[in-house]
Design an enzyme around this catalytic site. Sequence first.
Site, PDB file in Angstrom:
ATOM      1  CE  LYS A 110      -1.842   1.777   4.051  1.00 65.80           C
ATOM      2  NZ  LYS A 110      -1.547   3.182   3.945  1.00 65.80           N
ATOM      3  NE  ARG A 143      -1.454  11.967   8.349  1.00 65.82           N
ATOM      4  CZ  ARG A 143      -1.494  13.418   8.642  1.00 65.82           C
ATOM      5  NH1 ARG A 143      -2.594  13.880   9.204  1.00 65.82           N
ATOM      6  NH2 ARG A 143      -0.307  14.239   8.493  1.00 65.82           N
ATOM      7  CB  ILE A 176       7.584   6.896  14.552  1.00 66.34           C
ATOM      8  CG1 ILE A 176       8.756   5.984  14.187  1.00 66.34           C
ATOM      9  CG2 ILE A 176       7.247   7.546  13.143  1.00 66.34           C
ATOM     10  CD1 ILE A 176       9.931   6.265  13.594  1.00 66.34           C
ATOM     11  CG  ASP A 179       3.122   1.475   9.403  1.00 66.75           C
ATOM     12  OD1 ASP A 179       2.802   2.317  10.228  1.00 66.75           O
ATOM     13  OD2 ASP A 179       3.370   1.789   8.127  1.00 66.75           O
ATOM     14  NE  ARG A 181       0.377  10.274  10.667  1.00 64.79           N
ATOM     15  CZ  ARG A 181       0.317   9.453   9.601  1.00 64.79           C
ATOM     16  NH1 ARG A 181      -1.046   9.034   9.728  1.00 64.79           N
ATOM     17  NH2 ARG A 181       1.077   9.132   8.737  1.00 64.79           N
TER      18      ARG A 181
END
Length: 419
Positions: free
Chosen positions: A22, A92, A328, A306, A121
């Site tokens: 993705k 996003r 992060i 992730d 973010r």
Amino acid sequence: MDRFVIEGPTKLAGEVRCSGAKNAVLPLMAAALLSRGVSEIGNVPDLRDVRTFMRLLEILGARCHLEGGDLTIDTTAVTGVEAPYDLVKTMRASIYVLGPLLAYGGEARVSLPGGCAWGPRPVNLHLGGLERLGAKVQLEAGFIHTTAPDGGLQGGSFRFEPSSVGATCNVLMAATLAAGRTELSNCAIEPEVTQLGRALVAAGARIDGLGTPTLVIQGVGELDPIRHRVIPDRIEAGTFLCAAALTGGDVVVRDCVPAHLESALAALGDMGCLLDVGTDFVRLQAPERLRAVEIVTRPYPAFPTDMQAQFMAAACVAEGVSHLTETIYPDRFTHTAELRRLGAEIRLDGATATIVGVPVLEGAPVMATDLRASAALVLAGAAARGTTTVDRVYHIDRGYERIEAKLNALGARIRRENV
Ligand code: UD1
């Protein structure tokens, strides 16, 4: 709205294939805007985010077609410059059109992305990098409005601090058409960035340093359409390996790039899993009981944020005390409250989670809060005793192609219900 009903516990076994990534396909789709003509992208997963990006490109005037993993994007009639709020708020990554639209046509308006479940973010690095190429950036009524100077973007230098996947991709795309030399430092070196660079080079861009933190770009007058095959999804691969580990299973993940998974494989090894690593597959045999693990998320090649949630789910049933620190996105812990509903013992202290492993999780109703958190809940549900229902699985459909079908083929019992 769909939900998953999961019966557990199950022990996953068999083979599963990885789809295209993705996070790799979205910047490639944006890169189609750097030229006019038909771009062809292969190994494209049929995901909600991919469909959303196709819609965005169509709003700009492109024609897109996705069938059997082959995506064509015809940009001949693209004249639009605006990414509307309705799309940006659901994805996003829409901000990826900013650099290409600006570089090719001299103007772009993208709705300013808001915060998300992981915290604020910001997009300051996307904008700062484009400004260094001469762009004028204004914030108007919730939109980022950027324009290029007369004569187009000019090369410049910019340092990303911190390293950012999205900003590196965006500024890199813009720099390919900016006149003269651009030097970008502290660039993200995630495989998704490197493959974008390779696809751009194949389209005629001049980029040195791919795969390293310093990229030097010599602008060219024009690019050819993109022709590229998307790399396998390392996060999907890691998710399946975690599923095998968590359920005490024995699974072969095929069509993956093990070199992109090194930090996750090291963590799985630390947890006591037996790994057989080939050129494009990994077989994982789980131990009787997993061992506790120490994980710190950092930019590639270190452990990816992730995969933090999926590994937390695994740590929930490991023997001993695990620690998981998120550097992060320090707020990316919404899944902890849901995992506790399944009987996990997790303490949060700032950006560090301390997980005291329990022998077994118990099924319960839980709610998906974001893409990877949902995956973690599905894995935990497959391992838990009894029935787990996961609400709001639209999050998972954003980034996993038929996850329930793939897990069911390995022996999971997951039913999708429309409620
Ligand atoms: C991408 C991935 C996402 C992954 C993340 C980190 C896509 C579509 N999404 O997101 O799945 O979790 O990388 O690997 O590829 N930052 C700033 N200013 C900016 C941009 C980022 O301060 O302008 C900060 C962020 O707050 C974060 C860090 O940089 O702390 C890394 O974020 P970034 O790499 O930009 O994430 P995304 O590209 O949004």
